[in-house]
Design a protein around this motif. Structure first.
Motif, short mmCIF file in Angstrom:
data_model
loop_
_atom_site.label_atom_id
_atom_site.label_comp_id
_atom_site.label_asym_id
_atom_site.label_seq_id
_atom_site.Cartn_x
_atom_site.Cartn_y
_atom_site.Cartn_z
N ALA A 16 0.82 -1.20 0.00
CA ALA A 16 0.00 0.00 0.00
C ALA A 16 0.85 1.24 0.00
O ALA A 16 1.93 1.28 0.57
CB ALA A 16 -0.93 0.00 1.21
N ALA A 17 0.35 2.26 -0.63
CA ALA A 17 1.00 3.57 -0.62
C ALA A 17 -0.05 4.64 -0.73
O ALA A 17 -1.04 4.46 -1.44
CB ALA A 17 2.00 3.68 -1.76
N THR A 18 0.16 5.71 -0.04
CA THR A 18 -0.80 6.81 -0.08
C THR A 18 -0.51 7.67 -1.30
O THR A 18 0.65 8.05 -1.54
CB THR A 18 -0.71 7.65 1.19
N PHE A 19 -1.57 7.98 -2.08
CA PHE A 19 -1.38 8.87 -3.22
C PHE A 19 -2.69 9.60 -3.48
O PHE A 19 -3.75 9.22 -2.98
CB PHE A 19 -0.94 8.08 -4.46
N THR A 20 -2.62 10.62 -4.28
CA THR A 20 -3.78 11.43 -4.64
C THR A 20 -4.29 10.98 -6.01
O THR A 20 -3.54 10.91 -6.98
CB THR A 20 -3.44 12.92 -4.68
N ILE A 21 -5.61 10.70 -6.08
CA ILE A 21 -6.20 10.15 -7.31
C ILE A 21 -6.32 11.25 -8.36
O ILE A 21 -6.90 12.32 -8.09
CB ILE A 21 -7.57 9.55 -7.02
N THR A 22 -5.74 10.97 -9.52
CA THR A 22 -5.93 11.88 -10.66
C THR A 22 -7.00 11.38 -11.62
O THR A 22 -7.56 12.15 -12.38
CB THR A 22 -4.61 12.06 -11.43
N ASP A 23 -7.32 10.07 -11.55
CA ASP A 23 -8.35 9.51 -12.42
C ASP A 23 -8.77 8.16 -11.85
O ASP A 23 -8.05 7.54 -11.07
CB ASP A 23 -7.82 9.32 -13.85
N ILE A 24 -9.97 7.70 -12.23
CA ILE A 24 -10.49 6.40 -11.80
C ILE A 24 -10.89 5.62 -13.05
O ILE A 24 -11.63 6.13 -13.90
CB ILE A 24 -11.70 6.54 -10.85
N ARG A 25 -10.37 4.38 -13.16
CA ARG A 25 -10.68 3.54 -14.32
C ARG A 25 -11.31 2.24 -13.83
O ARG A 25 -10.83 1.63 -12.88
CB ARG A 25 -9.40 3.24 -15.10
N VAL A 26 -12.40 1.84 -14.51
CA VAL A 26 -13.12 0.61 -14.15
C VAL A 26 -12.92 -0.39 -15.28
O VAL A 26 -13.20 -0.09 -16.44
CB VAL A 26 -14.62 0.86 -13.91
N GLU A 27 -12.49 -1.59 -14.92
CA GLU A 27 -12.23 -2.63 -15.91
C GLU A 27 -13.09 -3.86 -15.63
O GLU A 27 -13.34 -4.18 -14.46
CB GLU A 27 -10.75 -3.03 -15.89
N GLY A 28 -13.50 -4.54 -16.70
CA GLY A 28 -14.24 -5.80 -16.55
C GLY A 28 -15.75 -5.66 -16.69
O GLY A 28 -16.48 -6.65 -16.57
N LEU A 29 -16.26 -4.45 -16.93
CA LEU A 29 -17.71 -4.26 -17.05
C LEU A 29 -18.22 -4.81 -18.37
O LEU A 29 -17.56 -4.67 -19.41
CB LEU A 29 -18.05 -2.77 -16.94
N GLN A 30 -19.40 -5.44 -18.34
CA GLN A 30 -20.04 -5.96 -19.54
C GLN A 30 -21.44 -5.37 -19.73
O GLN A 30 -21.76 -4.83 -20.78
CB GLN A 30 -20.12 -7.49 -19.50
N ARG A 31 -22.26 -5.49 -18.70
CA ARG A 31 -23.63 -4.99 -18.80
C ARG A 31 -23.85 -3.74 -17.95
O ARG A 31 -24.67 -2.90 -18.27
CB ARG A 31 -24.63 -6.08 -18.35
N ILE A 32 -23.17 -3.66 -16.84
CA ILE A 32 -23.37 -2.56 -15.90
C ILE A 32 -22.59 -1.34 -16.39
O ILE A 32 -21.42 -1.44 -16.78
CB ILE A 32 -22.91 -2.96 -14.49
N ALA A 33 -23.22 -0.17 -16.34
CA ALA A 33 -22.58 1.07 -16.79
C ALA A 33 -21.54 1.52 -15.77
O ALA A 33 -21.69 1.32 -14.56
CB ALA A 33 -23.63 2.16 -16.99
N ALA A 34 -20.46 2.15 -16.29
CA ALA A 34 -19.41 2.65 -15.41
C ALA A 34 -19.96 3.68 -14.44
O ALA A 34 -19.53 3.77 -13.28
CB ALA A 34 -18.27 3.25 -16.25
N GLY A 35 -20.94 4.47 -14.88
CA GLY A 35 -21.54 5.47 -13.99
C GLY A 35 -22.16 4.85 -12.75
O GLY A 35 -22.16 5.46 -11.67
N THR A 36 -22.71 3.63 -12.89
CA THR A 36 -23.29 2.95 -11.73
C THR A 36 -22.21 2.67 -10.70
O THR A 36 -22.43 2.85 -9.49
CB THR A 36 -23.96 1.64 -12.18
N VAL A 37 -21.03 2.22 -11.16
CA VAL A 37 -19.93 1.94 -10.23
C VAL A 37 -19.47 3.23 -9.56
O VAL A 37 -19.25 3.28 -8.34
CB VAL A 37 -18.76 1.28 -10.98
N PHE A 38 -19.32 4.32 -10.35
CA PHE A 38 -18.88 5.60 -9.78
C PHE A 38 -19.85 6.09 -8.71
O PHE A 38 -19.45 6.69 -7.71
CB PHE A 38 -18.74 6.65 -10.88
N ASN A 39 -21.16 5.84 -8.91
CA ASN A 39 -22.16 6.29 -7.93
C ASN A 39 -21.99 5.58 -6.59
O ASN A 39 -22.28 6.15 -5.53
CB ASN A 39 -23.57 6.06 -8.45
N TYR A 40 -21.53 4.32 -6.63
CA TYR A 40 -21.38 3.56 -5.39
C TYR A 40 -20.02 3.81 -4.73
O TYR A 40 -19.87 3.60 -3.52
CB TYR A 40 -21.55 2.07 -5.65
N LEU A 41 -18.99 4.19 -5.49
CA LEU A 41 -17.65 4.34 -4.93
C LEU A 41 -17.60 5.44 -3.87
O LEU A 41 -18.16 6.53 -4.07
CB LEU A 41 -16.65 4.69 -6.04
#
Length: 763
Positions: A16-41
């Protein structure tokens, strides 16, 4: 010096290392929209990432139920979310089920989260099988087996196949009661709806065991003892066993009866605010009587109802028995807390988008600023329901803020179409082919007024009619109406007699409310009649010779109607009574009168069975220059609406010449005893189909001597009797009435008709 790889899994402390997020990428989605994942994160761009943050991300995404696997990685300052979606359910196939419909099974599965289009969760498989078994157990199928198969499909989907082997229905073989001494087994088992199989079990289903049914029967047994003074009665144990072949169920109930307790005293405690002498008559208990929980509870409810009628909307009445087990006596105390007298602040109407407020308010028996009365409120609701304008009527009584002794009454209605446009074709054995068209608006422009235009035609009758009624011609509820009609009747088609009539009517009518369920009516009617005498009827020829062919008559019509039925279609309780009399005034071409009384009462025997008693009596005669009532105005008997088993309108006296055609009579007596029940199939048919077993009786008589009439005079020995079965069905294309009757005492000249039906008419 080489930099270490930036592709780091952040879920372990060592990497583990502490860092500041510059972007978030979601991999492996097939049916579920990326926006749905972002809403839950729980993180966003520019947030700092630590071990606790990544753990929250994983827990949160797992909790959605959408994913089988979740990983969090780092790619430079990019937070990478790797997921593996759970498959979606493409289809659910259920095979082997016969007792329970597929749609009912799928409804039960949907309640636990298994439905087409939803995310599939393997942990639900056990729950699925348990839920299906539960549904089959409730239907008495204890030998059922359920096996589930999951088939992978393309695009990360699965098919669910559930194979059901129902087995035989498990029947209740025997119920044993042990420990009872005061009452024998037969008496106690009569209190149970469950019971061993018998000839009627296919209908009552009393031999289909269910835990809920047994619990209800045990409570009924407990009430049976408590209503007979056994205050300490207990059900000590209940055992249910199934035979090894899962075909039979045995139930054993152990009881401890205890002793019988008598009432030593009755007390009213508290501040009833109503004189005790008004309350004590509502207590149907007496000192020395055996204690009864039912009578005690009913007495408390009567006191509470009386207080509610007197304005104490929130009265509280509790019956508390003070038990002396040594003397086996009980003191029954009624604790009365009336609270403050409640007044009605406002009455508000909502939901009536078409019907005017005044139409609803004039039916209210509860008034604003008056004491609140539960009885007046109940009567108001019943009157609103009887209007027929609404599918549902609800009443709420919220307290008024900062006024503890006041309530508002909110009337909510759900309007239904109050106009009917009917055009159709029907058939009746008594009238042949029927063509009918009618336009009726029961709530014309939301005013509560009724307007009708009708055109009906058959082989024997043609009718043209326009009618208008204002039910509140005055604010007191006096109604006024007009009725214009023209009818032609071919008696040759109607009863086989060679004559016909054309009748035009103009009527002005009024009715006065006598009570919430009864009205008195008065009408003035002008009637023009043209009589056609056929060559084959000596009776008709003689009538024309004596009185002519055209008649102008003026009538006074009086009536009294009482309708307490709970439904106008398939009633289960209450009754409909109507007494009417019509008299031609002096100066009319024909001077006669007709009196008629018809009633039908409905008595509920059980939840499913209803007993009906019908009575029909009519009498007519002439006066002045008219020796007797015109024979074409006679009463008739026989047929679906009279004595079933005989051809319609063929009973009674006949012409003495020609083909001996029936002519009816000036006196009618008839009735019926009938037992109604809905069909055993259940479902929507219980509301649209009714079965009956009946016993009919009746006939008509020509009470005066007449040379051209055979069978004059009154003799009760002429009554005809029949028995049989009936079916009434409100089908999607019209009303259908069927009967199969056996004429018990048919004579040689009678025209019997064992099977009768009508279609396309009201019944």
């Amino acid at each position: 010096m080489e930099n270490p790889s930036d592709d780091v899994i952040l879920t372990t402390p060592t990497t583990a290392a502490t860092f500041t997020i510059t972007d978030i990428r979601v991999e492996g989605l097939q049916r579920i929209a990326a926006g749905t994942v972002f809403n839950y994160l729980p993180v966003e761009v520019n947030d700092s990432v630590t071990n606790s943050v990544t753990a929250d991300c994983i827990r949160t995404l797992y909790a959605t139920g959408f994913f089988d696997d979740v990983k969090v990685k780092r790619d430079g300052n990019v937070l990478v979310i790797q997921v593996r979606e759970r498959p979606a359910i493409a289809h659910i196939d259920i095979v082997g089920n016969q007792t329970i419909k597929t749609e009912d099974l799928k409804k039960g599965l949907k309640e636990i989260g298994l439905a087409e289009g939803r995310v599939f969760n393997r942990l639900l498989l056990d729950q699925i099988e348990q839920e299906l078994r539960r549904q089959y157990f409730a239907a008495g199928k204890y030998g059922v087996t359920v096996q589930s198969t999951i088939s992978p499909l393309e695009r990360n989907r699965v098919g669910v196949r559930i194979e059901v082997t129902e087995g035989l229905t498990t029947r209740l073989k025997q119920i044993n009661i042990i420990g009872n001494q005061a009452f024998d087994d037969e008496t106690l088992l009569k209190q149970f709806k469950l019971g061993a199989s018998k000839w009627s079990s296919f209908y009552t289903k009393n031999d289909q065991y269910a835990k809920e049914k047994l619990s209800g029967d045990l409570e009924t047994l407990r009430s049976f003892y408590l209503d007979r003074g056994y205050i300490d009665f207990q059900i000590t144990s209940t055992q249910v066993t199934i035979s090894p072949d899962k075909k039979d169920i045995y139930v054993t109930v152990a009881v401890n009866e205890g002793d019988v307790f008598h009432i030593s005293d009755i007390r009213l405690v508290g501040d009833p605010s109503v004189p005790a002498e008004h309350l004590f008559p509502l207590v149907h208990l007496r000192r020395g009587d055996v204690f009864s929980r039912k009578i005690t509870t009913d007495s408390a409810e009567r006191i509470s109802a009386l207080l509610g009628e007197q304005g104490y909307a929130f009265a509280n009445v509790n019956s508390v028995p003070d038990i002396d087990r040594q003397k086996k006596q009980v003191v029954v105390s009624f604790f009365v807390d009336p609270g403050k007298r409640t007044y009605v602040h406002r009455i508000n109407m909502k939901g009536n988008t078409r019907t005017r407020d005044e139409v609803l308010r004039r039916e209210m028996r509860q008034m604003e600023t008056a004491w609140f009365s539960s009885d007046l409120l109940r009567r108001s609701r019943e009157r609103l329901q009887r209007l027929g304008y609404f599918d549902d009527v609800t009443i709420e009584t919220p307290s008024v803020p900062e006024a503890a002794d006041m309530v508002d009454i909110n009337i909510g209605v759900k309007e239904k179409p109050s106009g009917n446009l009917l055009a159709g074709v029907g058939y009746s054995q008594s009238q042949g082919i029927l063509f009918n068209t009618s336009i009726t608006q029961n709530n014309f422009l939301g005013t509560g007024k009724r307007v009708t235009f009708a055109f009906n035609t058959s082989d024997s009758n043609q009718l043209y009619r326009f009618a208008y009624t204002n039910p509140y011609y005055t604010v007191d509820g006096i109604s006024r109406g007009f009725d214009l009609s023209y009818r032609t009747t071919d008696f040759d088609q109607y009863i086989g007699a060679d004559y016909a009539t054309d009748v035009g009517v103009a009527e002005l009518n009024f009715s006065l409310p006598v009570s919430d369920i009864s009205r008195a009516g008065l009408a003035i009617r002008y009637q023009f009649t043209h009589f056609f005498a056929g060559d084959d009827s000596d009776l008709a020829q003689e009538f024309v010779t004596t009185h002519g062919e055209d008649f102008n008559d003026f009538f006074l019509v009086a009536s009294y109607t009482k309708d307490s039925r709970d439904s106008a279609t398939f009633p289960n309780k209450g009754g409909l009574q109507r007494l009417s009399g019509e008299f031609t005034v002096p100066g009319s071409d024909l001077q006669y009168y007709r009196l008629n009384y018809r009633s039908q009462h409905y008595i509920p025997l059980t939840r499913r069975f209803t007993f009906s008693l019908r009575t029909d009596i009519g009498y007519g005669d002439g006066y002045g220059d008219t020796e007797q009532m015109p024979f074409f105005e006679n009463f008739y008997a026989g047929g679906p609406n009279s004595v079933r088993g005989w051809k319609a309108n063929t009973l009674g006296p006949r012409e003495a010449t020609g083909e001996y055609d029936p002519v009816g009579g000036n006196f009618k007596l008839g009735g019926s005893f009938e037992l109604f029940a809905p069909p055993p199939v259940g479902g929507d048919f219980e509301k649209t189909l009714r079965l009956g077993a009946f016993f009919d009786f009746g006939n008509v008589w020509w009470t005066k001597d007449a040379d051209l009439i055979r069978g004059t005079g009154f003799d009760l020995g002429d009554l005809r009797y029949s028995t049989g079965i009936s079916i009434a069905w409100l089908s999607p294309v019209g009303a259908l009435a069927l009967s199969f009757a056996y004429p018990i005492n048919a004579e040689d000249e009678d025209k019997t008709q064992m099977f009768q039906f009508s279609f396309g008419q009201n019944f």
